[in-house]
Design a protein around this motif. Sequence first.
Motif, PDB file in Angstrom:
ATOM      1  N   VAL A  49      28.175   9.252 -45.724  1.00 25.43           N
ATOM      2  CA  VAL A  49      27.089   8.279 -45.641  1.00 25.43           C
ATOM      3  C   VAL A  49      27.613   7.081 -44.841  1.00 25.43           C
ATOM      4  O   VAL A  49      28.518   6.379 -45.307  1.00 25.43           O
ATOM      5  CB  VAL A  49      26.625   7.830 -47.039  1.00 25.43           C
ATOM      6  CG1 VAL A  49      25.497   6.802 -46.920  1.00 25.43           C
ATOM      7  CG2 VAL A  49      26.185   9.038 -47.860  1.00 25.43           C
ATOM      8  N   PRO A  50      27.094   6.846 -43.633  1.00 24.83           N
ATOM      9  CA  PRO A  50      27.667   5.836 -42.732  1.00 24.83           C
ATOM     10  C   PRO A  50      27.856   4.448 -43.343  1.00 24.83           C
ATOM     11  O   PRO A  50      28.924   3.848 -43.192  1.00 24.83           O
ATOM     12  CB  PRO A  50      26.672   5.803 -41.567  1.00 24.83           C
ATOM     13  CG  PRO A  50      26.112   7.189 -41.532  1.00 24.83           C
ATOM     14  CD  PRO A  50      25.988   7.582 -42.976  1.00 24.83           C
ATOM     15  N   PRO A  88      33.743   7.256 -29.500  1.00 28.20           N
ATOM     16  CA  PRO A  88      32.497   7.374 -30.262  1.00 28.20           C
ATOM     17  C   PRO A  88      32.768   7.536 -31.749  1.00 28.20           C
ATOM     18  O   PRO A  88      33.909   7.780 -32.150  1.00 28.20           O
ATOM     19  CB  PRO A  88      31.866   8.634 -29.661  1.00 28.20           C
ATOM     20  CG  PRO A  88      33.038   9.464 -29.237  1.00 28.20           C
ATOM     21  CD  PRO A  88      34.072   8.489 -28.756  1.00 28.20           C
ATOM     22  N   GLY A  89      31.710   7.403 -32.548  1.00 30.24           N
ATOM     23  CA  GLY A  89      31.858   7.530 -33.993  1.00 30.24           C
ATOM     24  C   GLY A  89      30.720   6.839 -34.700  1.00 30.24           C
ATOM     25  O   GLY A  89      29.710   6.473 -34.090  1.00 30.24           O
ATOM     26  N   LEU A  90      30.873   6.636 -35.991  1.00 34.77           N
ATOM     27  CA  LEU A  90      29.866   5.924 -36.785  1.00 34.77           C
ATOM     28  C   LEU A  90      30.001   4.432 -36.504  1.00 34.77           C
ATOM     29  O   LEU A  90      31.087   3.855 -36.674  1.00 34.77           O
ATOM     30  CB  LEU A  90      30.059   6.207 -38.270  1.00 34.77           C
ATOM     31  CG  LEU A  90      29.973   7.685 -38.690  1.00 34.77           C
ATOM     32  CD1 LEU A  90      30.212   7.828 -40.189  1.00 34.77           C
ATOM     33  CD2 LEU A  90      28.620   8.273 -38.303  1.00 34.77           C
ATOM     34  N   ASN A 116      39.282   5.451 -26.751  1.00 37.55           N
ATOM     35  CA  ASN A 116      38.226   6.447 -26.925  1.00 37.55           C
ATOM     36  C   ASN A 116      38.718   7.509 -27.912  1.00 37.55           C
ATOM     37  O   ASN A 116      39.804   8.074 -27.753  1.00 37.55           O
ATOM     38  CB  ASN A 116      37.888   7.082 -25.574  1.00 37.55           C
ATOM     39  CG  ASN A 116      36.812   8.136 -25.661  1.00 37.55           C
ATOM     40  OD1 ASN A 116      37.034   9.220 -26.196  1.00 37.55           O
ATOM     41  ND2 ASN A 116      35.652   7.850 -25.112  1.00 37.55           N
ATOM     42  N   HIS A 117      37.913   7.792 -28.930  1.00 34.53           N
ATOM     43  CA  HIS A 117      38.312   8.720 -29.991  1.00 34.53           C
ATOM     44  C   HIS A 117      38.631  10.118 -29.454  1.00 34.53           C
ATOM     45  O   HIS A 117      39.614  10.745 -29.865  1.00 34.53           O
ATOM     46  CB  HIS A 117      37.178   8.804 -31.021  1.00 34.53           C
ATOM     47  CG  HIS A 117      37.455   9.702 -32.175  1.00 34.53           C
ATOM     48  ND1 HIS A 117      38.162   9.306 -33.287  1.00 34.53           N
ATOM     49  CD2 HIS A 117      37.124  11.003 -32.405  1.00 34.53           C
ATOM     50  CE1 HIS A 117      38.254  10.305 -34.147  1.00 34.53           C
ATOM     51  NE2 HIS A 117      37.628  11.346 -33.637  1.00 34.53           N
ATOM     52  N   ILE A 118      37.808  10.609 -28.532  1.00 40.16           N
ATOM     53  CA  ILE A 118      38.024  11.948 -27.996  1.00 40.16           C
ATOM     54  C   ILE A 118      39.258  11.973 -27.113  1.00 40.16           C
ATOM     55  O   ILE A 118      40.050  12.929 -27.127  1.00 40.16           O
ATOM     56  CB  ILE A 118      36.783  12.440 -27.225  1.00 40.16           C
ATOM     57  CG1 ILE A 118      35.571  12.459 -28.154  1.00 40.16           C
ATOM     58  CG2 ILE A 118      37.012  13.838 -26.659  1.00 40.16           C
ATOM     59  CD1 ILE A 118      34.272  12.829 -27.475  1.00 40.16           C
ATOM     60  N   SER A 345      31.017   1.431 -29.691  1.00 42.45           N
ATOM     61  CA  SER A 345      29.818   2.184 -29.360  1.00 42.45           C
ATOM     62  C   SER A 345      29.855   3.554 -30.025  1.00 42.45           C
ATOM     63  O   SER A 345      30.885   4.226 -30.004  1.00 42.45           O
ATOM     64  CB  SER A 345      29.699   2.358 -27.843  1.00 42.45           C
ATOM     65  OG  SER A 345      28.612   3.202 -27.514  1.00 42.45           O
ATOM     66  N   PRO A 346      28.735   3.993 -30.601  1.00 43.94           N
ATOM     67  CA  PRO A 346      28.704   5.321 -31.224  1.00 43.94           C
ATOM     68  C   PRO A 346      28.781   6.437 -30.199  1.00 43.94           C
ATOM     69  O   PRO A 346      29.103   7.573 -30.534  1.00 43.94           O
ATOM     70  CB  PRO A 346      27.356   5.338 -31.959  1.00 43.94           C
ATOM     71  CG  PRO A 346      26.513   4.361 -31.211  1.00 43.94           C
ATOM     72  CD  PRO A 346      27.457   3.280 -30.763  1.00 43.94           C
TER      73      PRO A 346
END
Length: 361
Positions: A49-50, A88-90, A116-118, A345-346
Amino acid sequence: MANSLLTAPLLAIESSCDETACAILSPEGRVLAETVHTQMGHAALGGVVPEIAARAHLTLLPGIVEKTLTESGLKLGDMGAFAACTGPGLIGGLIVGSSYAKGLAIAMDRPFIAVNHIEAHALTARLPGLVQHDIKFPYLLLLVSGGHCQCVAVRGVGQYEKLGGTIDDAAGEAFDKVAKLLGLGWPGGPALEKLALEGDDRAISLPRPLMGREGCDFSFSGLKTAVSRQIDPYGMAALPRALAADIAASFQSCVCDVMADRVRHALEMMPEAQSLVVAGGVAANAAIRAALEACADEAGIAFVAPPLRLCTDNAVMVGWAAIETIRAHEAANVPLRDGIQTAPSPRWPLGEVTAPSIPAV
């Protein structure tokens, strides 16, 4: 380089989903200390749950940073730079983690690197000492997790090309949804893999979406629906365990076949790849890992899967991505963008990652 940022340790924070993590790395990339806290409270709610995750990050992060500093024997003033996953992400978690790291950077008058997450997942395999031989560019990355499923050509720091991705559910999401249908709870991947060991992977006829098609896109929504149809006749009645095991095994076998097929196509699209690197929580599945390793063997290239703790979300990968970014810019004599100005940023596609003009090494 006299003005290099890589003359002191770097502190990194990860908070893009339900892991609250901090790590401190030496300038060479050696892990000096790390802490990861997974928010297990979401299990009762059937998924992350964000807003609850963001509030938990806010509560946990100060203590986790302090614990990591204590284990390293260092202080905030000893850091040469700070970094955090900025997308990206929640969005709630990204705001908490990046804002906290930015605050530390401002307070200590140090640089902040937005990660960057990726990209962090993509570069993890190059972490010093992780594998026997250093991983050289270019290589093919298969990122498979609860939120991501894509094949990426990794040609250098900041030099990425998405070859294919999911058009609906991510692989980990499909595992969790099927596990829920089987009454296994959340997170469902490990439980489904364990149940599959009891079943016959040829017992249930299920589709293999996009298998044999051109390109390397993925689709798991139809497979999930097919599993649901196998379960529907039982309504509210308990599913016999033997049948549940057969469904789990057959589902897992389908995913293995599809992933292997998609990776073979991706390798055809990237014949220059020297390695197949797999990252993300789904990479912990033994059957999937074996299928992908077979693909690498067929292609005559190395297969690299980081240890589980570095496959799932963690701050070590964030810190290492920051170090790789600093090195690349300094080698190219290109100023590094001030990360303080980077808003969380998501959505942050790899194609929008800034790349210095340097040769791959």
